[in-house]
Design a protein around this motif. Structure first.
Motif, PDB file in Angstrom:
ATOM      1  N   PHE A 185       0.828  -1.206   0.000  1.00 15.27           N
ATOM      2  CA  PHE A 185       0.000   0.000   0.000  1.00 15.27           C
ATOM      3  C   PHE A 185       0.862   1.255   0.000  1.00 15.27           C
ATOM      4  O   PHE A 185       0.529   2.252  -0.631  1.00 15.27           O
ATOM      5  N   ARG A 186       1.976   1.205   0.714  1.00 18.32           N
ATOM      6  CA  ARG A 186       2.871   2.364   0.710  1.00 18.32           C
ATOM      7  C   ARG A 186       3.445   2.578  -0.688  1.00 18.32           C
ATOM      8  O   ARG A 186       3.579   3.712  -1.139  1.00 18.32           O
TER       9      ARG A 186
ATOM     10  N   VAL B 186      -2.243   1.165   6.764  1.00 18.82           N
ATOM     11  CA  VAL B 186      -2.657   1.869   5.546  1.00 18.82           C
ATOM     12  C   VAL B 186      -2.860   3.356   5.845  1.00 18.82           C
ATOM     13  O   VAL B 186      -2.439   4.227   5.077  1.00 18.82           O
TER      14      VAL B 186
END
Length: 236
Positions: free
Chosen positions: A1-2, A117
């Motif tokens: 997600f990063r 997240v």
């Protein structure tokens, strides 16, 4: 997600002025939320079932209100076996149209990963405010993930003593948001009647790092000089 957020942030930087405004709003919102969070009662337990990620999974798998060993999911037979052994689950209804439930262990996992997240959403604009070099941005994300959870338990203990550190972090976030809006202003002001930003107000990456370190150092030193009430009572 990063990695996804870094990629989206890099794409957004193609529209530099808009990117800085969006990033500034994100960081500023995070600072305002932290500032408002200080008024909340510490003894109040958060309801993790209301978290958006838990709600999303709850539409697919209902929550079984008991831990079953180290299982994340349990089927109908396992639910009936656990219910028969635990009198506290006598009121729990085993619906015929449901074949699988998620346990509180999986809810805990969702909360942890969902928090990661959210950290990614805040941390990407914070890092890009210091440097736009993709390698440095993404490598900082990797180091953050490697140390984030283990560092969390250290910070939980330290927050009892470093009572003013959170205020310092709020100032850091407001500074980063200000820098973002300043960059947006510098991007749109040329060719207009708006006054130009003076040279002394130009914030370089080195200045950004220095300001962040100064704020955090002041927060730590202030916590040591002016400890919290609980610490003072324990010392007495």
């Amino acid at each position: 997600f990063r990695g996804v957020f870094v990629g989206l942030g890099s794409i957004l930087l193609m529209f530099e002025g808009i990117a800085y405004i969006v990033f500034g709003l994100l960081v500023g919102y995070a600072a305002v939320m932290m500032l408002g969070g200080e008024d909340e009662e510490e003894d109040e337990d958060p309801d993790y079932e209301n978290m958006w990620l838990v709600k999303m999974f709850n539409k697919i798998y209902p929550i079984f209100p008991a831990l079953v060993s180290d299982r994340f999911f349990v089927n109908k037979q396992e639910v009936e076996e656990v219910k028969a052994k635990d009198p506290e689950l006598s009121d729990f209804e085993v619906k015929s149209n449901i074949t699988k439930w998620m346990t509180p262990a999986f809810v805990c996992l969702l909360v942890i990963e969902g928090s990661d997240v959210l950290f990614a959403v805040d941390s990407v604009p914070a890092v890009i405010a210091v440097t736009k070099e993709p390698l440095l941005v993404y490598s900082s994300m990797i180091f953050a993930i490697l140390g984030l959870r283990s560092l969390y338990f250290v910070l939980v203990v330290l927050t009892k003593y470093l009572v003013h550190l959170e205020k310092a972090v709020v100032f850091v976030l407001f500074f980063i948001a200000f820098k973002m809006f300043l960059h947006a202003y510098e991007h749109y002001s040329p060719g207009t009647n708006l006054p130009h930003v003076p040279e002394w107000l130009h914030i370089t990456p080195n200045i950004s790092m220095a300001v962040v370190l100064i704020f955090l150092t002041v927060g730590i030193v202030a916590s040591l000089i002016f400890p919290g009430e609980d610490e003072e009572e324990e010392a007495a």
